[in-house]
Design an enzyme around this catalytic site. Structure first.
Site, PDB file in Angstrom:
ATOM      1  CB  VAL A  24      -0.963  -0.002   1.217  1.00 13.73           C
ATOM      2  CG1 VAL A  24      -1.676   1.345   1.346  1.00 13.73           C
ATOM      3  CG2 VAL A  24      -1.980  -1.125   1.081  1.00 13.73           C
ATOM      4  NE  ARG A  72      -6.413 -23.582   4.634  1.00 13.42           N
ATOM      5  CZ  ARG A  72      -5.108 -23.361   4.506  1.00 13.42           C
ATOM      6  NH1 ARG A  72      -4.568 -23.195   3.312  1.00 13.42           N
ATOM      7  NH2 ARG A  72      -4.319 -23.326   5.565  1.00 13.42           N
ATOM      8  N   GLY A 102       0.366 -18.894  -0.610  1.00 15.25           N
ATOM      9  CA  GLY A 102       1.235 -20.048  -0.826  1.00 15.25           C
ATOM     10  C   GLY A 102       0.967 -20.638  -2.203  1.00 15.25           C
ATOM     11  CG  ASP A 128       4.362 -25.223   6.180  1.00 18.04           C
ATOM     12  OD1 ASP A 128       4.408 -25.137   7.423  1.00 18.04           O
ATOM     13  OD2 ASP A 128       3.322 -25.479   5.556  1.00 18.04           O
ATOM     14  CG  PHE A 216      18.415 -33.323  28.939  1.00 14.63           C
ATOM     15  CD1 PHE A 216      19.600 -33.070  29.611  1.00 14.63           C
ATOM     16  CD2 PHE A 216      18.182 -32.654  27.741  1.00 14.63           C
ATOM     17  CE1 PHE A 216      20.530 -32.183  29.104  1.00 14.63           C
ATOM     18  CE2 PHE A 216      19.117 -31.765  27.225  1.00 14.63           C
ATOM     19  CZ  PHE A 216      20.286 -31.521  27.917  1.00 14.63           C
ATOM     20  NE  ARG A 248       5.574 -37.585  31.766  1.00 15.08           N
ATOM     21  CZ  ARG A 248       5.242 -37.198  32.967  1.00 15.08           C
ATOM     22  NH1 ARG A 248       5.003 -35.924  33.210  1.00 15.08           N
ATOM     23  NH2 ARG A 248       5.134 -38.066  33.951  1.00 15.08           N
ATOM     24  NE  ARG A 257      -1.422 -20.760  10.673  1.00 11.28           N
ATOM     25  CZ  ARG A 257      -2.328 -21.491  10.041  1.00 11.28           C
ATOM     26  NH1 ARG A 257      -2.054 -22.738   9.723  1.00 11.28           N
ATOM     27  NH2 ARG A 257      -3.498 -20.990   9.763  1.00 11.28           N
TER      28      ARG A 257
HETATM   29  P1  ATP Z   1      -0.806 -22.379   2.722  1.00 10.65           P
HETATM   30  O1  ATP Z   1       0.668 -22.423   2.635  1.00 10.65           O
HETATM   31  O2  ATP Z   1      -1.296 -21.717   3.927  1.00 10.65           O
HETATM   32  O3  ATP Z   1      -1.473 -23.708   2.495  1.00 10.65           O
HETATM   33  P2  ATP Z   1      -1.855 -21.848   0.143  1.00 10.65           P
HETATM   34  O4  ATP Z   1      -1.996 -20.653  -0.693  1.00 10.65           O
HETATM   35  O5  ATP Z   1      -1.079 -22.991  -0.460  1.00 10.65           O
HETATM   36  O6  ATP Z   1      -1.260 -21.411   1.530  1.00 10.65           O
HETATM   37  P3  ATP Z   1      -4.330 -23.325  -0.109  1.00 10.65           P
HETATM   38  O7  ATP Z   1      -5.359 -23.649   0.897  1.00 10.65           O
HETATM   39  O8  ATP Z   1      -3.677 -24.443  -0.837  1.00 10.65           O
HETATM   40  O9  ATP Z   1      -3.284 -22.374   0.606  1.00 10.65           O
HETATM   41  O10 ATP Z   1      -4.990 -22.379  -1.228  1.00 10.65           O
HETATM   42  C1  ATP Z   1      -5.630 -21.185  -0.845  1.00 10.65           C
HETATM   43  C2  ATP Z   1      -6.784 -20.945  -1.765  1.00 10.65           C
HETATM   44  O11 ATP Z   1      -6.313 -20.817  -3.101  1.00 10.65           O
HETATM   45  C3  ATP Z   1      -7.813 -22.058  -1.816  1.00 10.65           C
HETATM   46  O12 ATP Z   1      -8.718 -22.039  -0.763  1.00 10.65           O
HETATM   47  C4  ATP Z   1      -8.476 -21.766  -3.141  1.00 10.65           C
HETATM   48  O13 ATP Z   1      -9.380 -20.700  -3.017  1.00 10.65           O
HETATM   49  C5  ATP Z   1      -7.295 -21.312  -3.996  1.00 10.65           C
HETATM   50  N1  ATP Z   1      -6.743 -22.444  -4.749  1.00 10.65           N
HETATM   51  C6  ATP Z   1      -5.907 -23.395  -4.327  1.00 10.65           C
HETATM   52  N2  ATP Z   1      -5.619 -24.280  -5.296  1.00 10.65           N
HETATM   53  C7  ATP Z   1      -6.314 -23.882  -6.378  1.00 10.65           C
HETATM   54  C8  ATP Z   1      -6.462 -24.389  -7.708  1.00 10.65           C
HETATM   55  N3  ATP Z   1      -5.837 -25.487  -8.110  1.00 10.65           N
HETATM   56  N4  ATP Z   1      -7.280 -23.718  -8.538  1.00 10.65           N
HETATM   57  C9  ATP Z   1      -7.931 -22.599  -8.149  1.00 10.65           C
HETATM   58  N5  ATP Z   1      -7.829 -22.082  -6.919  1.00 10.65           N
HETATM   59  C10 ATP Z   1      -7.044 -22.690  -6.039  1.00 10.65           C
END
Ligand code: ATP
Length: 324
Positions: A24, A72, A102, A128, A216, A248, A257
């Site tokens: 921004v 998601r 991601g 990750d 330990f 344990r 996170r």
């Molecule tokens: P993280 O590292 O937290 O998992 P990420 O971006 O990989 O981050 P995902 O849950 O895999 O997280 O994807 C986030 C969102 O991106 C999904 O909820 C969906 O809306 C969209 N998305 C993921 N894969 C696809 C795909 N193959 N086609 C279209 N949209 C996608």
């Protein structure tokens, strides 16, 4: 006045706000308006957004999570919903969409480019740190520090009671967090999915610690290897006649996170954000920001698809040399 869109998508992590602020502020600096979509791709589909100006991102640099919220959104995998999203983007006169996310989020963004010729820009984030094509993703350093601080505390109890303690850290299928946390906490054993250790070797290492007079041992376990509960049960069973005591375990979970981003994450997120806007202004399209060999670069967004980044064996060997 040019307009760009921005969203955060996938799991939250520390540093997202620092990156939002950087995008921004850089855009404002160059007289570009920013539309922030709420809850990732869900906000695109539902046309839920707010205009972000210079002042609206004040005081967020040090905050965890994301002011734009994240989600998601399974509907984004369907063409019809992506079309709705694109129509909303078009109506708002947005020239490019910045996706802080991601691998999955980058795939969603890429489809907006492929289907509708939208300019999409990816900024990598995930605790990750396993996104292929970049050596760093926003959130990783804070997650490592969070886990390290927690393990330091657990270690006090472990040492005082002369116990073997398993600590499970996040990372999904990858071992980057465990590897660095193992090194930072001086773990006796570090278990990561990329370089698996047979159970008898883990057992031998625990017995060796005892033989060496070390009362330990801390085992840092990446969640992609096994659950801490499962491993503790197996080891307790196998070592029950060996005077090791009850092993344990602790699952660190979501505390890794959250919280205020580390200085490194604030700085990297800021640099990623500024760089992304400047590269966009130079006319680049459909790229992701990548950090490689100490430098920021742009790479095609699709470079990260279908590939996984793995820790190098030398890093893993350091842990072996320094532990048992
Ligand atoms: P993280 O590292 O937290 O998992 P990420 O971006 O990989 O981050 P995902 O849950 O895999 O997280 O994807 C986030 C969102 O991106 C999904 O909820 C969906 O809306 C969209 N998305 C993921 N894969 C696809 C795909 N193959 N086609 C279209 N949209 C996608």
């Amino acid at each position: 006045m040019k307009r760009i869109g921005m969203l955060t998508s996938g799991g939250d992590c520390p540093g997202l706000n620092a990156c939002i602020r950087a995008v921004v502020r850089t855009a404002s600096y160059y007289n570009i308006e920013v539309i922030g979509f709420i809850r990732g791709f869900k906000g695109l589909i539902e046309n839920d957004y707010k205009v972000l100006d210079y002042k609206s991102v004040a005081g967020i640099l040090q905050k965890g999570g994301t002011i734009l919220l994240t989600a998601r959104e399974p509907r984004f995998k369907e063409y019809d919903y992506r079309k709705i999203a694109f129509e909303n983007i078009k109506k708002l006169g947005i020239d490019a969409l910045f996706v802080i996310g991601g691998n999955g989020s980058f795939q969603g963004a890429y489809l907006l480019h492929k289907d509708f010729d939208l300019n999409v820009i990816g900024i990598p984030k995930t605790i990750d740190n396993d996104i292929y094509g970049t050596e760093y993703a926003i959130g990783f350093d804070t997650a490592v520090n969070n886990a390290m601080e927690a393990i330091d505390k657990i270690k006090d109890t472990t040492m005082s009671h002369e116990r073997v303690f398993i600590v499970e850290v996040m990372g999904r299928d990858s071992g980057f967090i465990a590897l660095e946390v193992g090194m930072a906490t001086g773990a006796e054993i570090t278990l990561i999915p990329e370089y698996p250790l047979p159970i008898h070797v883990i057992e031998e290492k625990i017995l060796k610690a005892k033989e060496m007079g070390k009362g330990f041992a801390i085992i840092v376990l990446a969640e992609g290897v096994a659950s801490a509960k499962e491993l503790a049960e197996i080891l307790n069973q196998r070592l029950k006649d060996k005077s090791v005591g009850e092993i344990r375990y602790q699952v660190l979970g979501y505390i890794q996170r959250g919280g205020s981003p580390s200085a490194y994450d604030r700085i990297m997120a800021s640099k990623f954000g500024v760089f992304a806007v400047e590269k966009y202004m130079e006319g680049n399209k459909n790229f992701m920001v990548a950090y490689e060999d100490g430098q920021l670069k742009i790479k095609p967004l699709e470079i990260s698809f279908g590939k996984i980044r793995i820790p190098n064996i030398q890093e893993y060997e350091i842990n072996n040399i320094l532990s048992l």
